[in-house]
Design a protein around this motif. Structure first.
Motif, mmCIF file in Angstrom:
data_model
loop_
_atom_site.group_PDB
_atom_site.id
_atom_site.type_symbol
_atom_site.label_atom_id
_atom_site.label_comp_id
_atom_site.label_asym_id
_atom_site.label_seq_id
_atom_site.Cartn_x
_atom_site.Cartn_y
_atom_site.Cartn_z
ATOM 1 N N THR A 83 0.835 -1.207 0.000
ATOM 2 C CA THR A 83 0.000 0.000 0.000
ATOM 3 C C THR A 83 0.866 1.251 0.000
ATOM 4 O O THR A 83 0.617 2.203 -0.755
ATOM 5 N N THR A 84 1.903 1.271 0.832
ATOM 6 C CA THR A 84 2.811 2.413 0.859
ATOM 7 C C THR A 84 3.510 2.587 -0.480
ATOM 8 O O THR A 84 3.601 3.697 -1.026
ATOM 9 N N GLU A 115 -1.853 -9.685 -10.984
ATOM 10 C CA GLU A 115 -2.317 -8.371 -11.421
ATOM 11 C C GLU A 115 -3.774 -8.150 -11.046
ATOM 12 O O GLU A 115 -4.162 -7.043 -10.637
ATOM 13 N N ARG A 116 -4.602 -9.183 -11.141
ATOM 14 C CA ARG A 116 -6.007 -9.026 -10.764
ATOM 15 C C ARG A 116 -6.140 -8.662 -9.289
ATOM 16 O O ARG A 116 -6.978 -7.831 -8.913
ATOM 17 N N THR A 117 -5.315 -9.272 -8.442
ATOM 18 C CA THR A 117 -5.319 -8.908 -7.016
ATOM 19 C C THR A 117 -4.943 -7.443 -6.846
ATOM 20 O O THR A 117 -5.577 -6.696 -6.092
ATOM 21 N N LEU A 118 -3.916 -7.025 -7.555
ATOM 22 C CA LEU A 118 -3.457 -5.631 -7.468
ATOM 23 C C LEU A 118 -4.565 -4.669 -7.887
ATOM 24 O O LEU A 118 -4.838 -3.674 -7.188
ATOM 25 N N ARG A 119 -5.231 -4.936 -9.012
ATOM 26 C CA ARG A 119 -6.258 -4.023 -9.511
ATOM 27 C C ARG A 119 -7.453 -3.972 -8.563
ATOM 28 O O ARG A 119 -8.086 -2.923 -8.396
ATOM 29 N N ALA A 120 -7.770 -5.098 -7.924
ATOM 30 C CA ALA A 120 -8.922 -5.132 -7.031
ATOM 31 C C ALA A 120 -8.669 -4.354 -5.750
ATOM 32 O O ALA A 120 -9.559 -3.660 -5.240
ATOM 33 N N TRP A 121 -7.456 -4.454 -5.202
ATOM 34 C CA TRP A 121 -7.168 -3.841 -3.908
ATOM 35 C C TRP A 121 -6.580 -2.448 -4.027
ATOM 36 O O TRP A 121 -6.691 -1.642 -3.094
ATOM 37 N N PRO A 123 -7.032 0.115 -6.820
ATOM 38 C CA PRO A 123 -7.555 0.524 -8.134
ATOM 39 C C PRO A 123 -6.989 1.837 -8.646
ATOM 40 O O PRO A 123 -7.116 2.133 -9.842
ATOM 41 N N GLY A 124 -6.334 2.631 -7.785
ATOM 42 C CA GLY A 124 -5.770 3.894 -8.238
ATOM 43 C C GLY A 124 -4.482 3.754 -9.027
ATOM 44 O O GLY A 124 -4.023 4.711 -9.644
ATOM 45 N N VAL A 125 -3.879 2.562 -9.027
ATOM 46 C CA VAL A 125 -2.612 2.333 -9.730
ATOM 47 C C VAL A 125 -2.900 2.044 -11.201
ATOM 48 O O VAL A 125 -3.605 1.091 -11.532
#
Length: 416
Positions: A83-84, A115-121, A123-125
């Motif tokens: 997150t940081t 990547e799906r995990t990243l986009r779900a948690w 979403p601003g990236v």
């Protein structure tokens, strides 16, 4: 317990990455391979004494849009360290730069699922996501985010680029003295420009390595973490990370058992991991998204936020929500955590339990929660984000007029 049942239990409690790590450890022991705890491919291990890493022959004009690569391990839902890091990625994107996330996975996981995990948690990236196994070329600068990703950057990032290192913790302390400790320590000698998150990490780099890093401060998301009107504060909360020694869960567990004996009417909440066989009654919440975590915090008077390396983000998030965090009393923790409302405790079961009891015994909980929340630092993560953008731009473009680059350690070789 048979191996299949044991594997299913690990999968349920700690997820597929931990199951894969344990399977690799067993296989390595049976085959007599390198230290099974090493979280990187042996072929990616770099050596500071042998590194000569090329940098571009010319710098791009200041103000041009850069492509910045970030090397990171695959993010697990809710990971504080990720997150940081993603806040810094978003800051570079907001400044007009393009970011690429290179996933470093020792076990060769599915990059598309990661990547799906990243986009779900997060979403601003907006950054593109690639596997580091596909190569690291095509960037103006690359930033390591942990010791294993620093080795991958040093071993695979051989095309001309600028190299940096976002250091959120002094990672040799994650291990006993041994191979992993030494390999983690060596990454700070690779010559990457180091940006330390907080004074505790910066102090460790100065003392242990002789490095003079750039330093930025912690932030706190006070828009998400804040008191909510009408919440009934009648409990305590603990962040559980079993199997991560630096988070001290085993100590917190003993303390909560003791606390329950002292104050049996007070509700106990546990989040992070679902923990079996607790010796006290507790409501278990598992992993929580930030807004849901804030709702939990606003039902609590105090919380256990232990960390034995860099301070946990949990402690200040609790503060912002009006929760008194119980934190181990060390000079490093005090260096980076606003201390006016913190319950500094001896890191023992009795010390933690007594601090929790003192917090719940305090009169006028609601008024105190408002005062506690005011001690969280204002401004969110804006200072750290601005520092990252400035330092990356200075490293690639060269120092802006009137500003000199931060010096690197005399021990550094290459990479600059």
């Amino acid at each position: 317990m048979n191996p299949v049942s044991a594997g299913l239990r690990v999968l349920r409690r700690e997820g597929p990455r931990e199951l894969a790590r344990r399977a690799a450890r067993v296989a390595a022991v049976r085959l007599g391979a390198l230290d099974p705890e090493l979280p990187l491919d042996p072929r990616d291990i770099a050596d500071s004494a042998l590194l000569t890493l090329p940098v571009p022959a010319a710098r791009p004009p200041r103000g041009s849009s850069l492509t910045v690569g970030w090397l990171l391990t695959p993010p697990a839902p809710g990971s504080g360290g990720h997150t940081t890091l993603f806040r810094m990625v978003e800051a570079l994107e907001a400044a007009g730069h393009r970011c690429v996330l290179f996933l470093v996975d020792r076990h060769g996981g599915d990059a598309r699922q990661q990547e799906r995990t990243l986009r779900a948690w997060w979403p601003g990236v907006r950054a593109e996501v690639r596997s580091a196994a596909e190569g690291l070329a095509g960037v103006d600068a690359a930033i390591a985010s942990s010791w294993e990703t620093a080795h991958v950057l040093a071993s695979r990032g051989r095309t001309p680029m600028r190299r940096l290192y976002f250091v959120q913790d002094y990672e040799p302390w994650f291990y006993p003295r041994g191979a992993a400790y030494a390999l983690a320590e060596d990454t700070y000698r690779f010559g990457f420009r180091c940006l330390a998150l907080g004074e505790a990490v910066a102090g460790a780099l100065r003392r242990e390595i002789g490095l003079r890093p750039d330093v930025t401060s912690f932030g706190c998301d006070t828009e998400t973490y804040r008191p909510l009107p009408g919440a009934l504060r009648d409990g305590v909360v603990a962040y559980a990370r079993p199997g991560v020694p630096r988070r001290g869960w085993e100590l917190a567990r003993l303390a909560l058992e003791r606390f329950h004996a002292m104050r049996p009417a007070v509700r106990i909440h546990v989040y992070g991991a679902t923990v079996r066989d607790l010796p006290f009654p507790a409501t278990q919440h598992g992993k929580l998204a930030p807004t849901n975590l804030n709702r939990l915090y606003t039902r609590c008077v105090a919380g256990v936020a232990m960390s034995f390396t860099n301070i946990s983000l949990v402690a200040e998030e609790m503060l912002a929500a009006g929760v008194v965090p119980v934190v181990g009393d060390t000079a490093d923790a005090r260096a980076d955590l606003p201390g006016g409302a913190v319950a500094w405790a001896r890191p023992t079961p009795a010390g933690i339990a007594e601090a929790l009891a003192a917090a719940v015994d305090h009169p006028d909980r609601d008024a105190r929660a408002v005062r506690v929340a005011r001690t969280a630092r204002p401004g969110g993560w804006r200072q750290a984000q601005a520092d990252v953008v400035r330092i990356v731009e200075d490293e690639v473009f060269g120092p802006a007029h009137g500003r000199s680059a931060a010096p690197v350690a005399a021990v550094a070789r290459g990479g600059r």
